[in-house]
Structure formats: structure tokens, C-alpha cells
Design a protein around this motif. Structure first.
Motif, PDB file in Angstrom:
ATOM      1  N   ALA A   1      43.890  35.097  35.842  1.00 19.89           N
ATOM      2  CA  ALA A   1      43.006  34.567  36.886  1.00 19.89           C
ATOM      3  C   ALA A   1      41.646  35.275  36.861  1.00 19.89           C
ATOM      4  O   ALA A   1      41.508  36.360  36.297  1.00 19.89           O
ATOM      5  CB  ALA A   1      43.672  34.766  38.249  1.00 19.89           C
ATOM      6  N   GLY A   2      40.673  34.681  37.514  1.00 25.71           N
ATOM      7  CA  GLY A   2      39.326  35.247  37.590  1.00 25.71           C
ATOM      8  C   GLY A   2      39.291  36.498  38.456  1.00 25.71           C
ATOM      9  O   GLY A   2      39.727  36.477  39.597  1.00 25.71           O
TER      10      GLY A   2
ATOM     11  N   SER B   1      36.476  39.794  39.122  1.00 21.96           N
ATOM     12  CA  SER B   1      35.091  40.064  38.754  1.00 21.96           C
ATOM     13  C   SER B   1      34.885  41.427  38.123  1.00 21.96           C
ATOM     14  O   SER B   1      35.582  42.392  38.439  1.00 21.96           O
ATOM     15  CB  SER B   1      34.203  39.943  39.993  1.00 21.96           C
TER      16      SER B   1
ATOM     17  N   ALA C   1      34.382  44.234  40.863  1.00 22.32           N
ATOM     18  CA  ALA C   1      35.677  44.567  41.470  1.00 22.32           C
ATOM     19  C   ALA C   1      36.446  45.440  40.485  1.00 22.32           C
ATOM     20  O   ALA C   1      37.067  46.432  40.846  1.00 22.32           O
ATOM     21  CB  ALA C   1      36.458  43.302  41.767  1.00 22.32           C
ATOM     22  N   LEU C   2      36.414  45.044  39.213  1.00 14.28           N
ATOM     23  CA  LEU C   2      37.133  45.778  38.165  1.00 14.28           C
ATOM     24  C   LEU C   2      36.140  46.484  37.250  1.00 14.28           C
ATOM     25  O   LEU C   2      34.987  46.053  37.105  1.00 14.28           O
ATOM     26  CB  LEU C   2      37.980  44.812  37.336  1.00 14.28           C
TER      27      LEU C   2
ATOM     28  N   GLY D   1      34.495  36.197  36.715  1.00 13.50           N
ATOM     29  CA  GLY D   1      34.667  36.361  38.156  1.00 13.50           C
ATOM     30  C   GLY D   1      33.307  36.407  38.805  1.00 13.50           C
ATOM     31  O   GLY D   1      32.294  36.087  38.168  1.00 13.50           O
TER      32      GLY D   1
ATOM     33  N   LEU E   1      30.351  30.399  40.775  1.00  7.11           N
ATOM     34  CA  LEU E   1      30.724  30.709  42.168  1.00  7.11           C
ATOM     35  C   LEU E   1      29.585  30.474  43.146  1.00  7.11           C
ATOM     36  O   LEU E   1      28.415  30.408  42.738  1.00  7.11           O
ATOM     37  CB  LEU E   1      31.146  32.181  42.262  1.00  7.11           C
TER      38      LEU E   1
ATOM     39  N   VAL F   1      34.322  27.559  41.468  1.00  3.93           N
ATOM     40  CA  VAL F   1      35.184  28.153  42.497  1.00  3.93           C
ATOM     41  C   VAL F   1      34.713  27.684  43.866  1.00  3.93           C
ATOM     42  O   VAL F   1      33.578  27.920  44.266  1.00  3.93           O
ATOM     43  CB  VAL F   1      35.145  29.699  42.433  1.00  3.93           C
TER      44      VAL F   1
ATOM     45  N   GLN G   1      39.383  30.790  47.398  1.00  2.00           N
ATOM     46  CA  GLN G   1      40.488  31.634  46.926  1.00  2.00           C
ATOM     47  C   GLN G   1      41.604  31.614  47.951  1.00  2.00           C
ATOM     48  O   GLN G   1      41.325  31.565  49.163  1.00  2.00           O
ATOM     49  CB  GLN G   1      40.010  33.081  46.825  1.00  2.00           C
TER      50      GLN G   1
ATOM     51  N   GLY H   1      47.824  34.983  47.128  1.00  2.00           N
ATOM     52  CA  GLY H   1      46.895  35.351  46.065  1.00  2.00           C
ATOM     53  C   GLY H   1      46.156  36.645  46.362  1.00  2.00           C
ATOM     54  O   GLY H   1      45.791  36.928  47.500  1.00  2.00           O
ATOM     55  N   GLY H   2      45.919  37.397  45.312  1.00  2.00           N
ATOM     56  CA  GLY H   2      45.251  38.693  45.454  1.00  2.00           C
ATOM     57  C   GLY H   2      43.755  38.537  45.657  1.00  2.00           C
ATOM     58  O   GLY H   2      43.176  37.479  45.431  1.00  2.00           O
TER      59      GLY H   2
ATOM     60  N   GLY I   1      50.753  35.102  43.933  1.00  2.00           N
ATOM     61  CA  GLY I   1      52.061  35.740  44.053  1.00  2.00           C
ATOM     62  C   GLY I   1      52.980  35.478  42.878  1.00  2.00           C
ATOM     63  O   GLY I   1      54.210  35.600  43.022  1.00  2.00           O
ATOM     64  N   ILE I   2      52.442  35.133  41.723  1.00  2.00           N
ATOM     65  CA  ILE I   2      53.307  34.896  40.555  1.00  2.00           C
ATOM     66  C   ILE I   2      53.513  36.217  39.824  1.00  2.00           C
ATOM     67  O   ILE I   2      52.556  36.858  39.391  1.00  2.00           O
ATOM     68  CB  ILE I   2      52.724  33.792  39.665  1.00  2.00           C
TER      69      ILE I   2
ATOM     70  N   ALA J   1      48.424  31.140  36.879  1.00  2.00           N
ATOM     71  CA  ALA J   1      47.469  32.227  36.639  1.00  2.00           C
ATOM     72  C   ALA J   1      47.945  33.450  37.407  1.00  2.00           C
ATOM     73  O   ALA J   1      48.496  33.326  38.512  1.00  2.00           O
ATOM     74  CB  ALA J   1      46.072  31.825  37.096  1.00  2.00           C
ATOM     75  N   ILE J   2      47.740  34.614  36.808  1.00  2.00           N
ATOM     76  CA  ILE J   2      48.137  35.850  37.492  1.00  2.00           C
ATOM     77  C   ILE J   2      46.943  36.794  37.623  1.00  2.00           C
ATOM     78  O   ILE J   2      46.121  36.900  36.728  1.00  2.00           O
ATOM     79  CB  ILE J   2      49.305  36.573  36.766  1.00  2.00           C
ATOM     80  N   GLY J   3      46.880  37.460  38.771  1.00  2.00           N
ATOM     81  CA  GLY J   3      45.852  38.469  39.012  1.00  2.00           C
ATOM     82  C   GLY J   3      46.502  39.819  39.252  1.00  2.00           C
ATOM     83  O   GLY J   3      46.510  40.707  38.384  1.00  2.00           O
TER      84      GLY J   3
HETATM   85  C1  FMN Z   1      40.794  42.562  41.909  1.00  2.05           C
HETATM   86  C2  FMN Z   1      40.694  41.075  42.102  1.00  2.05           C
HETATM   87  C3  FMN Z   1      39.468  40.465  41.941  1.00  2.05           C
HETATM   88  C4  FMN Z   1      39.347  39.076  42.117  1.00  2.05           C
HETATM   89  N1  FMN Z   1      38.127  38.475  41.914  1.00  2.05           N
HETATM   90  C5  FMN Z   1      38.035  37.123  41.996  1.00  2.05           C
HETATM   91  C6  FMN Z   1      36.815  36.470  41.663  1.00  2.05           C
HETATM   92  O1  FMN Z   1      35.829  37.082  41.310  1.00  2.05           O
HETATM   93  N2  FMN Z   1      36.799  35.110  41.740  1.00  2.05           N
HETATM   94  C7  FMN Z   1      37.913  34.376  42.096  1.00  2.05           C
HETATM   95  O2  FMN Z   1      37.872  33.155  42.134  1.00  2.05           O
HETATM   96  N3  FMN Z   1      39.061  34.987  42.427  1.00  2.05           N
HETATM   97  C8  FMN Z   1      39.156  36.335  42.353  1.00  2.05           C
HETATM   98  N4  FMN Z   1      40.362  36.937  42.610  1.00  2.05           N
HETATM   99  C9  FMN Z   1      41.547  36.102  42.892  1.00  2.05           C
HETATM  100  C10 FMN Z   1      42.262  35.726  41.590  1.00  2.05           C
HETATM  101  O3  FMN Z   1      41.451  34.911  40.779  1.00  2.05           O
HETATM  102  C11 FMN Z   1      43.555  34.934  41.843  1.00  2.05           C
HETATM  103  O4  FMN Z   1      43.243  33.791  42.588  1.00  2.05           O
HETATM  104  C12 FMN Z   1      44.640  35.741  42.563  1.00  2.05           C
HETATM  105  O5  FMN Z   1      44.589  37.075  42.165  1.00  2.05           O
HETATM  106  C13 FMN Z   1      46.003  35.144  42.225  1.00  2.05           C
HETATM  107  O6  FMN Z   1      47.014  35.746  42.962  1.00  2.05           O
HETATM  108  P1  FMN Z   1      47.900  36.996  42.438  1.00  2.05           P
HETATM  109  O7  FMN Z   1      46.978  38.167  42.506  1.00  2.05           O
HETATM  110  O8  FMN Z   1      49.007  37.093  43.389  1.00  2.05           O
HETATM  111  O9  FMN Z   1      48.311  36.709  41.036  1.00  2.05           O
HETATM  112  C14 FMN Z   1      40.485  38.320  42.468  1.00  2.05           C
HETATM  113  C15 FMN Z   1      41.722  38.961  42.617  1.00  2.05           C
HETATM  114  C16 FMN Z   1      41.847  40.317  42.442  1.00  2.05           C
HETATM  115  C17 FMN Z   1      43.202  40.968  42.606  1.00  2.05           C
END
Ligand code: FMN
Length: 443
Positions: free
Chosen positions: A95-96, A98, A101-102, A124, A144, A164, A167, A261-262, A305-306, A324-326
Motif C-alpha cells: 500500500a501507499g 509516504s 512518514a517513512l 505516498g 493526492l 487518492v 484512507q 487500515g493503518g 487489517g490484512i 494491499a498491506i501497510g
Molecule cells: C506509515 C503509514 C503511512 C501511510 N501513508 C499513506 C499515504 O501517504 N497515502 C495513502 O493513501 N495511504 C497511506 N497509508 C495507508 C496505507 O496506504 C493503507 O491504506 C493501510 O496501511 C492499509 O491498512 P493496513 O496497514 O492494515 O495494511 C499509510 C499507512 C501507514 C501505516
């Protein structure tokens, strides 16, 4: 004498309404006068994939032999309009997340890990780093509301574009990056002042409704010569209507991110109280695609949450083409590693609980821009760990699919599933185990 007795032995009872977490939150708010911001996703218990089970084959269905018979995992994303759709070897994508963030190293590792197993990774809110582009075989570029780091050259360098709109952790809300993470490089890419908190928009500046999205998608297609698939990502809330509108606007792929989702940084009240669970969103999205006659022609990617191959297989059985996983990807890289237990404790947290991604003090060097902390993270090793994890997830999903008699992950179907709670049965629209009862449908 009650001195040596435990809380339970003394007959004390914690309030279900005012439990210790609630009391601590009230006390924290009273002391600081500011709301809580954190990373990670919803922590409350919600109906989820664990509430579903597969019906493995035995007599009435015919299973496939574990190590001898094929079960394919490939997926093609975005063939509806794009000249060059994405051909992935596994439906588990990254997943996206940024840069900002990272750390740059973490972004590079996501690219390395994804490429090793033939899947995609995503930029991201913060633009595309050269390391990430260089290490990613299939890179999805996010477009975005903030437009941070957006430039047409990067659009052309991407393999797909993801518009996007929201979220799962915060449907209706905008991004957030606190000043401590806005280093010189992050500031440069986002054209922002260094060290100052940044809150980005919750909607696109040139957006007043779905008609504008259709115009935007056409503009993106023109810029990229109709070569790249265009995804539209929404946070799960009114999913049936949102997916329909995304398809009408021309999306090749729809990404639905559920409330588990994270996030890198969002208000706690938002994370826990806005949106709908991933489980509830999938059937709504599938129903919208079916209603428009484009299920499978417009692909559905599900996230939120996957955590393992079973979750991925369940999402696909409900009708997703890919997931997709984050958060799980970050954990695979080394986030919340017990190796850093003492340091997490020094930050007032603990390994397994650390969610202060907004703080920029991540001991694992992943959600930080601090040069010393980032240097702890090895992108090559991180990439290997992620590739291992993605392989395991894919093999787990295959194992389940074979047991259900399926020669391709995409052959999994709702009929393969039952629910063990009424909530999950109603949301996922599959019967309660041992019954033919799907609550809410009259079936
Ligand atoms: C550290 C972090 C940064 C994220 N940054 C973005 C972002 O820049 N754009 C976006 O669309 N989603 C962002 N997300 C959400 C993820 O793309 C994704 O939708 C989410 O993490 C999926 O759920 P999961 O974390 O349970 O796998 C971010 C998530 C995390 C954990």
C-alpha cells in the motif's frame, strides 16, 4: 490486610465503560489540552477476517494436491483502458506509505521486497524518491489532495497512478506530518518549510464532485499517453456509492481501504470512530462493480487489517482481485521488533504496542527521518524480510485455495466461506457456519 492481594482478589471491578484506557485518555486530555495523534490503525475489536472460515473440500468438493497440483496466483491490474496494465505474480501488493512518514531506507526496502516477489509498491503523500523508483519493478504513484512532491515527470516514470480520495483510517480527513519529521530532504520534496507541522487537505483542490474526478482521470491519461492504469483509492464508508462513482469516472482499478487500515499520523478519535470495517466494505464494493457489469474488468484491491495469507484469501473469496498491506509490511521490515524493547519503553511504549509513528523517534529506523535512527535500518535486509513475508502470505493463500479445490486464487468465491459471528455473517454476506442463514438478506 489487602497489601499482598491482587486487584481481582480484592474484589475490585474495572468499569467496562470507564476502563483504564478511557481513564488514561481523559487524564491525558485534561493534562495537555490537545487531542491524541498516533499511527497504526483502529485498535478496538471489530468484525474481521478472523470471523470467517473456509469450507475445505472433502467429499462434495474435490481438493487439489498440496505440492503437486498448480494453484496460480498471478493478477493483471488495470487492463480496462491502459496500454500497459500491471502483471503481478502475487495479488499481495504494498500500500501507499509516504516518504516523510517513512525513512528513505524503508521506502527503498518496500520496493526491494515487492520486486523480489513480482508485486507492486506504492509511493505516498510526499512524492517519489529515486531509491524507491530504482528498486521497484512495479511502482504505483499516488496523486493526492496535498499534491506534495507531485510532478508530471514522476507521473510518467510510474507504472500506474493512484488518485487518492481517502484512507480507511480517516475517510473525510487529510494527511498530517508533524514538524519533527520534516527534515531538509522531506521539506525539499514537499516544498514545505522544514520543522513545521504540516496538515494536508482532505479533498483535491480542483474537486467539487465526481465530474471533476472524470476530468482529472482524463487529464492524467493524457499526460501519461494512456499507458498507465489509473486507480482510485477510497476510505470505506459509503462504499457502494463511492465505488460506483469511481467506476463512472473512469477508474481502471478501485482500491477500498477499510477502517482497520493503518496510518502514519491521525487523530485517535478519527481512527477509532470513522469509517466501516474492511469486512463490511468488500461486499458493498463487489455489489457496485457487479451492478455496473464490471466486476473483474475493473479490479478491486482491498486493504485494511490484512495480516496473513488467510486474510488475503478471504478478501479474494469475497470478490477482491488483489489486496494491499501497510502495517504488516512495516512489521515485516522490523517495526515493533522486541530487539528494541528497552528503547520502546524509554519512549513510554513497548514492543508490540508502538504506534507513535508521528513522533519520528522510531528505534527501528522505519517511521523516522532522524539520520542516526534511519541509519540503523538496512534496506537490503529489510527488503529480504519483506520478500519472505510476501512469499509466505502467497503460499498460505495458495494452501487454502487448493484445499477449496481451486487452481487459481481468483477462483475462490463467497461459497467457500462461512461466518462464526452474526455480525460477520451480515457484513460479509456469507452464512453462519452450519446454517444457511445470512442475517439481513432474508436468505
Ligand atoms: C506509515 C503509514 C503511512 C501511510 N501513508 C499513506 C499515504 O501517504 N497515502 C495513502 O493513501 N495511504 C497511506 N497509508 C495507508 C496505507 O496506504 C493503507 O491504506 C493501510 O496501511 C492499509 O491498512 P493496513 O496497514 O492494515 O495494511 C499509510 C499507512 C501507514 C501505516
Amino acid at each position: 490486610m489487602t497489601d499482598n492481594l491482587s486487584v481481582e482478589q480484592r474484589g475490585l471491578r474495572e468499569s467496562a465503560t470507564y476502563d483504564r484506557t478511557t481513564i488514561a485518555a481523559i487524564q491525558r486530555a485534561a493534562e495537555t489540552g490537545i487531542y491524541d495523534i498516533r499511527g497504526w490503525g483502529a485498535k478496538r475489536k471489530l468484525p474481521h477476517f478472523d470471523d470467517l472460515l473456509f469450507l475445505g473440500a472433502s467429499m462434495s468438493r474435490y481438493p487439489l494436491e498440496g505440492y503437486r497440483e498448480r494453484c496460480d496466483t498471478d493478477v493483471v491490474l488495470g487492463g480496462r483502458n491502459a496500454k500497459y496494465p500491471l502483471h503481478l505474480s502475487t495479488p499481495v501488493t504494498i500500500a501507499g506509505m509516504s516518504f516523510g512518514a517513512l525513512s528513505a531506507g524503508a521506502k527503498e526496502a518496500l520496493g526491494r521486497g515487492a520486486s523480489e516477489v513480482g508485486t507492486s509498491t506504492t509511493t505516498g503523500d510526499g512524492g517519489m524518491t529515486p531509491e524507491e523508483r530504482g528498486q521497484s519493478k512495479h511502482l504505483v504513484y499516488q496523486y493526492l489532495p496535498s499534491r506534495y512532491g507531485m510532478n508530471p515527470d514522476d507521473l510518467r516514470k510510474a507504472d500506474a497512478i493512484e488518485v487518492v480520495l481517502g484512507q480507511g483510517a480517516k475517510p473525510g480527513g487529510g494527511g498530517m506530518l508533524l514538524g519533527q519529521k520534516i527534515s531538509e530532504r522531506v521539506a525539499g520534496m514537499r516544498t514545505l518549510p522544514q520543522g513545521i507541522d504540516q496538515r494536508s487537505a482532505c479533498r483535491h483542490p480542483d474537486w467539487t464532485g465526481p465530474d471533476d474526478l472524470a476530468i482529472k482521470i482524463n487529464e492524467l491519461r493524457e499526460i501519461t499517453d494512456w499507458e498507465k492504469p489509473i486507480y482510485v483509492k477510497v476510505g470505506a464508508s459509503r462504499t457502494y456509492y463511492d465505488v460506483k462513482l469511481a467506476v463512472h469516472s473512469g477508474a481502471d482499478v478501485v482500491v477500498v481501504d477499510g477502517m482497520q487500515g493503518g496510518t502514519a499520523a491521525t487523530q485517535e478519535v478519527f481512527i477509532e470512530h470513522v469509517g466501516i470495517p474492511t469486512l463490511a466494505a468488500i461486499p458493498q464494493a463487489v455489489q457496485a462493480l457487479q451492478k455496473l457489469g464490471v466486476h473483474r474488468e475493473v479490479q478491486l484491491i482491498v486493504s485494511g487489517g490484512i495480516r496473513n495469507g488467510a486474510d488475503a484469501a478471504k478478501a479474494m473469496a469475497l470478490g477482491a482481485d488483489a489486496v494491499a498491506i501497510g502495517t504488516a509490511a512495516l512489521i515485516a521490515l522490523g517495526d515493533n521488533d522486541p530487539r528494541y524493547a528497552e528503547e520502546y519503553e524509554a519512549l513510554g511504549s513497548a514492543a508490540g504496542y508502538y504506534d507513535d509513528f508521528q513522533d519520528g523517534r522510531d528505534p527501528a529506523g522505519i517511521s523516522t527521518q532522524d539520520p542516526e535512527l534511519s541509519a540503523r535500518f538496512d534496506p537490503v535486509l529489510g527488503g529480504k524480510r519483506l520478500a519472505n513475508f510476501l512469499r509466505v502470505m502467497t503460499m498460505e493463500a495458495q494452501t487454502i485455495a487448493r484445499a477449496c479445490g481451486k487452481a487459481h486464487l481468483q477462483h475462490l468465491e463467497p461459497e467457500d466461506l462461512v461466518a462464526i459471528t452474526i455480525e460477520a455473517a451480515a457484513m460479509a454476506r456469507v452464512p453462519m457456519a452450519g446454517t444457511n442463514w445470512i442475517p439481513g438478506t432474508g436468505l
